[in-house]
Design a protein around this motif. Structure first.
Motif, short mmCIF file in Angstrom:
data_model
loop_
_atom_site.label_atom_id
_atom_site.label_comp_id
_atom_site.label_asym_id
_atom_site.label_seq_id
_atom_site.Cartn_x
_atom_site.Cartn_y
_atom_site.Cartn_z
N UNK A 66 0.83 -1.21 0.00
CA UNK A 66 0.00 0.00 0.00
C UNK A 66 0.86 1.26 0.00
N UNK A 67 1.89 1.26 0.82
CA UNK A 67 2.77 2.42 0.92
C UNK A 67 3.54 2.63 -0.39
N UNK A 68 4.01 1.52 -0.96
CA UNK A 68 4.74 1.61 -2.24
C UNK A 68 3.83 2.13 -3.34
N UNK B 160 -7.76 4.02 4.63
CA UNK B 160 -8.14 5.43 4.50
C UNK B 160 -7.34 6.32 5.44
N UNK B 161 -7.12 5.86 6.66
CA UNK B 161 -6.31 6.64 7.60
C UNK B 161 -4.85 6.66 7.16
N UNK B 162 -4.38 5.55 6.61
CA UNK B 162 -3.00 5.50 6.10
C UNK B 162 -2.80 6.52 4.99
N UNK B 163 -3.73 6.57 4.05
CA UNK B 163 -3.63 7.52 2.94
C UNK B 163 -3.62 8.96 3.48
N UNK B 164 -4.45 9.22 4.47
CA UNK B 164 -4.49 10.56 5.06
C UNK B 164 -3.15 10.92 5.68
N UNK B 165 -2.56 9.99 6.40
CA UNK B 165 -1.27 10.26 7.06
C UNK B 165 -0.16 10.42 6.03
N UNK C 239 5.65 11.09 11.57
CA UNK C 239 4.25 10.80 11.90
C UNK C 239 3.79 9.55 11.16
N UNK C 240 4.22 9.42 9.91
CA UNK C 240 3.87 8.24 9.11
C UNK C 240 4.43 6.98 9.76
#
Length: 276
Positions: free
Chosen positions: A148-150, A193-198, A206-207
């Protein structure tokens, strides 16, 4: 095997605690000494990611002229043994030995990200062949989180090439700035969704904190019963999370982290930046 006495002797830990109060080396040693031989072999796969990072650091220093970062601990292999990987690879686990053997003549032409992706692929394949429920569940979860992060980074930074990730066709289309993941994706990844926001806030520390919270929450759900090997393994991963933050919060490592953030944001590195 029941690890009542071992678990009862371990200090209580939480994400909010002050990790400077812990003697990490002593706790890791206590855990390892009290495991059965079978569980010791499995335990090493929780430590091998540090050995992977140490090897990648040595390879990038030798072939990419990067300055080697700090040697990560706990580690199965000492720094000198790792630096002499050509002579010592016979002592390494199969995934690492075979990777070094197969790529010995290719490292000079590889980016760090290519090195990382190839080594991690072999590591995951070996882990998933162990038939250990905790290790398979944890690393499948972690690989999904990294994918997801990549995908988000790929859709954010033009200088990144397409990453080799699981479920790439779906994730690369749906995960990124100003993209709305389908319901099936958010069901598979409830924290997405929270990951995308961060990630969109572009604040690396923070990430990292959020990523570790997601991991911690996952680990809380993985115990197969009190005093089980899986409880010891989950504790070990949590301990590494706390240890990592103690280093990141130090002045020296904080400055390095800020420098890395600046380089990423300004795209100042000629080589590809590896995904988290």
């Amino acid at each position: 095997m029941n690890y009542y006495y071992l678990i009862a002797s371990l200090p209580d830990i939480s994400p909010e605690m002050d990790p400077s109060k812990l003697d990490f080396e002593e706790i890791f040693d206590l855990i390892y000494r009290n495991l059965s031989e079978e569980d010791k072999a499995l335990f090493r796969y929780l430590i091998y990611p540090n050995d992977i990072d140490n090897l990648l650091s040595i390879l990038s220093e030798k072939h990419l002229d990067w300055t080697m970062g700090g040697f990560k601990k706990p580690a199965i292999f000492q720094v000198e043994e790792m630096k002499g990987y050509k002579l010592n690879k016979g002592n390494f686990p199969d995934f690492m030995h075979d990777y070094l053997t197969d790529n010995e003549d290719r490292f000079a032409g590889m980016s760090l990200r290519e090195m990382e992706e190839g080594l991690l692929d072999r590591f995951y394949n070996e882990v998933f062949g162990l038939e250990n429920k905790f290790l398979i569940s944890y690393y499948a979860f972690l690989r999904g989180l990294r994918a997801l992060i990549a995908a988000f980074h790929y859709n954010t930074y033009d200088f990144l090439s397409q990453p080799k990730i699981q479920d790439a066709d779906r994730l690369l289309l749906q995960v990124g700035p100003d993209r709305s993941p389908a319901a099936l994706v958010t069901k598979d990844y409830p924290y997405l969704e929270e990951l995308i926001k961060v990630l969109s806030e572009n604040q690396p520390k923070k990430t990292e904190r959020f990523i570790d919270k997601v991991q911690w929450d996952f680990l809380e759900s993985q115990s197969e019963g009190a005093f089980s090997p899986s409880q010891v393994f989950a504790y070990t991963v949590k301990l590494q999370i706390l240890q990592r933050w103690l280093k990141i919060d130090s002045k020296k490592d904080s400055k390095y982290f800020e420098k890395l953030q600046h380089q990423i944001i300004n795209q100042s590195r000629p080589s590809k930046i590896p995904t988290i």
